[in-house]
Design a protein around this motif. Structure first.
Motif, short mmCIF file in Angstrom:
data_model
loop_
_atom_site.label_atom_id
_atom_site.label_comp_id
_atom_site.label_asym_id
_atom_site.label_seq_id
_atom_site.Cartn_x
_atom_site.Cartn_y
_atom_site.Cartn_z
N LEU A 23 0.83 -1.21 0.00
CA LEU A 23 0.00 0.00 0.00
C LEU A 23 0.86 1.26 0.00
O LEU A 23 0.52 2.25 -0.65
N ALA A 24 1.96 1.23 0.72
CA ALA A 24 2.82 2.43 0.78
C ALA A 24 3.31 2.81 -0.61
O ALA A 24 3.35 3.99 -0.97
N ALA A 25 3.66 1.81 -1.43
CA ALA A 25 4.13 2.09 -2.79
C ALA A 25 3.01 2.64 -3.65
O ALA A 25 3.23 3.52 -4.49
N ALA A 26 1.79 2.15 -3.44
CA ALA A 26 0.65 2.65 -4.20
C ALA A 26 0.38 4.12 -3.87
O ALA A 26 0.21 4.96 -4.77
N LEU A 27 0.36 4.46 -2.58
CA LEU A 27 0.08 5.83 -2.17
C LEU A 27 1.20 6.78 -2.59
O LEU A 27 0.92 7.91 -3.03
N SER A 28 2.45 6.34 -2.50
CA SER A 28 3.55 7.21 -2.93
C SER A 28 3.53 7.41 -4.44
O SER A 28 3.87 8.48 -4.94
N GLY A 29 3.09 6.38 -5.18
CA GLY A 29 2.99 6.50 -6.63
C GLY A 29 1.94 7.50 -7.05
O GLY A 29 2.12 8.25 -8.02
N ILE A 30 0.84 7.55 -6.30
CA ILE A 30 -0.20 8.55 -6.57
C ILE A 30 0.33 9.95 -6.25
O ILE A 30 0.15 10.89 -7.03
N ALA A 31 0.98 10.07 -5.12
CA ALA A 31 1.51 11.37 -4.71
C ALA A 31 2.54 11.89 -5.71
O ALA A 31 2.63 13.10 -5.95
N ALA A 32 3.30 10.98 -6.32
CA ALA A 32 4.34 11.37 -7.27
C ALA A 32 3.80 11.59 -8.67
O ALA A 32 4.54 12.04 -9.55
N GLY A 33 2.52 11.30 -8.89
CA GLY A 33 1.92 11.52 -10.20
C GLY A 33 2.11 10.40 -11.19
O GLY A 33 1.76 10.54 -12.37
N ARG A 34 2.66 9.26 -10.73
CA ARG A 34 2.83 8.13 -11.65
C ARG A 34 1.49 7.48 -11.98
O ARG A 34 1.32 6.90 -13.05
N TYR A 35 0.54 7.60 -11.05
CA TYR A 35 -0.81 7.07 -11.24
C TYR A 35 -1.81 8.16 -10.86
O TYR A 35 -1.55 8.95 -9.95
N GLN A 36 -2.95 8.18 -11.54
CA GLN A 36 -3.93 9.22 -11.25
C GLN A 36 -4.72 8.95 -9.97
O GLN A 36 -5.07 9.87 -9.24
N PHE A 37 -4.96 7.68 -9.69
CA PHE A 37 -5.75 7.35 -8.50
C PHE A 37 -5.63 5.86 -8.21
O PHE A 37 -5.02 5.10 -8.96
N ALA A 38 -6.22 5.46 -7.08
CA ALA A 38 -6.38 4.04 -6.75
C ALA A 38 -7.87 3.81 -6.54
O ALA A 38 -8.49 4.51 -5.73
N MET A 39 -8.45 2.87 -7.28
CA MET A 39 -9.88 2.60 -7.11
C MET A 39 -10.15 1.94 -5.76
O MET A 39 -11.18 2.13 -5.14
N GLY A 40 -9.17 1.17 -5.30
CA GLY A 40 -9.30 0.53 -4.00
C GLY A 40 -10.38 -0.54 -3.96
O GLY A 40 -10.51 -1.32 -4.90
N PRO A 41 -11.17 -0.57 -2.89
CA PRO A 41 -11.27 0.46 -1.85
C PRO A 41 -10.15 0.36 -0.82
O PRO A 41 -9.75 -0.72 -0.42
N ILE A 42 -9.69 1.53 -0.39
CA ILE A 42 -8.63 1.66 0.61
C ILE A 42 -9.20 2.36 1.84
O ILE A 42 -10.01 3.27 1.72
N GLY A 43 -8.76 1.91 3.01
CA GLY A 43 -9.30 2.45 4.25
C GLY A 43 -9.06 3.94 4.41
O GLY A 43 -7.94 4.43 4.25
N ASP A 44 -10.12 4.66 4.74
CA ASP A 44 -10.09 6.10 4.92
C ASP A 44 -9.88 6.41 6.41
O ASP A 44 -10.72 6.06 7.24
N PHE A 45 -8.75 7.06 6.72
CA PHE A 45 -8.45 7.46 8.09
C PHE A 45 -7.94 8.89 8.10
O PHE A 45 -7.33 9.35 7.13
N LYS A 46 -8.18 9.60 9.21
CA LYS A 46 -7.80 11.01 9.30
C LYS A 46 -6.32 11.20 9.01
O LYS A 46 -5.93 12.17 8.36
N THR A 47 -5.47 10.30 9.50
CA THR A 47 -4.03 10.45 9.26
C THR A 47 -3.70 10.36 7.78
O THR A 47 -2.80 11.06 7.30
N ARG A 48 -4.41 9.52 7.05
CA ARG A 48 -4.17 9.38 5.61
C ARG A 48 -4.74 10.56 4.84
O ARG A 48 -4.29 10.87 3.73
N GLN A 49 -5.75 11.24 5.41
CA GLN A 49 -6.36 12.37 4.73
C GLN A 49 -5.42 13.58 4.66
O GLN A 49 -5.67 14.50 3.90
N GLU A 50 -4.34 13.54 5.41
CA GLU A 50 -3.39 14.66 5.39
C GLU A 50 -2.73 14.78 4.02
O GLU A 50 -2.40 15.89 3.59
#
Length: 298
Positions: free
Chosen positions: A101-128
């Protein structure tokens, strides 16, 4: 002690688990093809409209939502939902698989991927760093060996046990906190066994290297069905360290794509496609009343 486990033999056997007929898939339910919604398409970022495609990243099979058959091919409820969204938006949605999951989220942040369909758990810490387009209500339970020989009826019963969990996921955070609680109370140690994917995690229980796998109810139900009597669910209906648990697609923080995906999912709910997909894959109990962005307050 926490172990992060990844080895080829187990992974190969785990993949074999996914080659059996899909759990609870009702082939009689046909998913309608969507017509392009020009108003929604116009809200897409120009770069996506020009490219005519988006890439959704995943971190391996998460059945029955995501069943990865090779690096770019995926079936399951989330795959069919993303297909319908792509049809609405008039773009092709491709899938890419990374390790963890860490690689997926970092890939989105870096613009390599537009999104993740998931579903991935939504938590306040991840919403940052991310926005979550929530379309699933989930619960976290255990898959255990048939007969539940270790008597795991709730999170409190895990002291002295070996518990498998997905690395970097929300369940790992909860089970690690429980391990600390066991130690603080002088109880037998809880050994956390962290794996990089769902199939390898469930294989650890089937091979009796782990006493249970702590994860989302929907995929665990799938794996129990596939295990042909070797496994069962445990601690169903218990909070197990979680409050309201929402899951969804992930986009970079503040991305206009979030609102476009939300509007698309709402359109699919309104025309019955969302419900048809969830019923086809046996996920009626995980349908959300009203999709939204960053619904989690936890």
């Amino acid at each position: 002690m926490t172990m992060i486990v990844k080895f080829a033999g187990a992974a190969a056997l785990a993949v074999a688990l996914l080659q059996a007929p899909a759990f609870a898939q009702d082939a009689s339910i046909k998913i309608p093809e969507q017509k392009v919604d020009e108003a929604l398409r116009a809200k897409l970022p120009e770069a996506i409209r020009t490219a005519g495609k988006m890439i959704s990243v995943n971190n391996g099979s998460f059945p029955p939502y995501e069943i990865v058959t090779d690096a770019k091919t995926m079936t399951g409820a989330a795959a069919e939902l993303s297909d319908a969204i792509g049809q609405l938006l008039g773009v092709k949605i491709e899938h890419a698989t990374v390790s963890g999951l860490a690689a997926a989220l970092s890939g989105i942040a870096a613009g390599r991927y537009q999104f993740a369909m998931g579903p991935i758990g939504d938590f306040k810490t991840r919403q940052e760093a991310n926005d979550f387009v929530d379309y699933v209500r989930e619960y976290v339970i255990f898959a255990v060996q048939k007969g539940n020989p270790k008597a795991i009826a709730s999170l409190d019963d895990t002291c002295g046990k070996k518990i498998a969990v997905m690395s970097a996921g929300s369940a790992e955070k909860v089970i690690k906190a429980q391990a600390e609680k066991c130690a603080a109370e002088g109880k037998p140690a809880l050994e956390v066994m962290s794996f990089t994917d769902q199939p390898t995690s469930i294989l650890s229980v089937r091979s009796r290297r782990s006493d249970g796998f702590f994860s989302s109810q929907a995929p665990l139900t799938y794996f129990v069905q596939q295990a042909k009597g070797d496994l069962e669910l445990a601690a169903v209906g218990k909070a197990n360290g979680f409050q309201d648990l929402f899951q969804g697609a992930v986009v970079p923080k503040g991305s206009p794509l979030g609102e476009v995906l939300l509007a698309s999912i709402k359109a699919l709910k309104a025309n019955g496609t969302y419900e048809a997909i969830f019923k086809k894959w046996g996920l009626e109990n995980n349908m959300i009343g009203e999709p939204g962005i960053n619904l989690s307050k936890n």
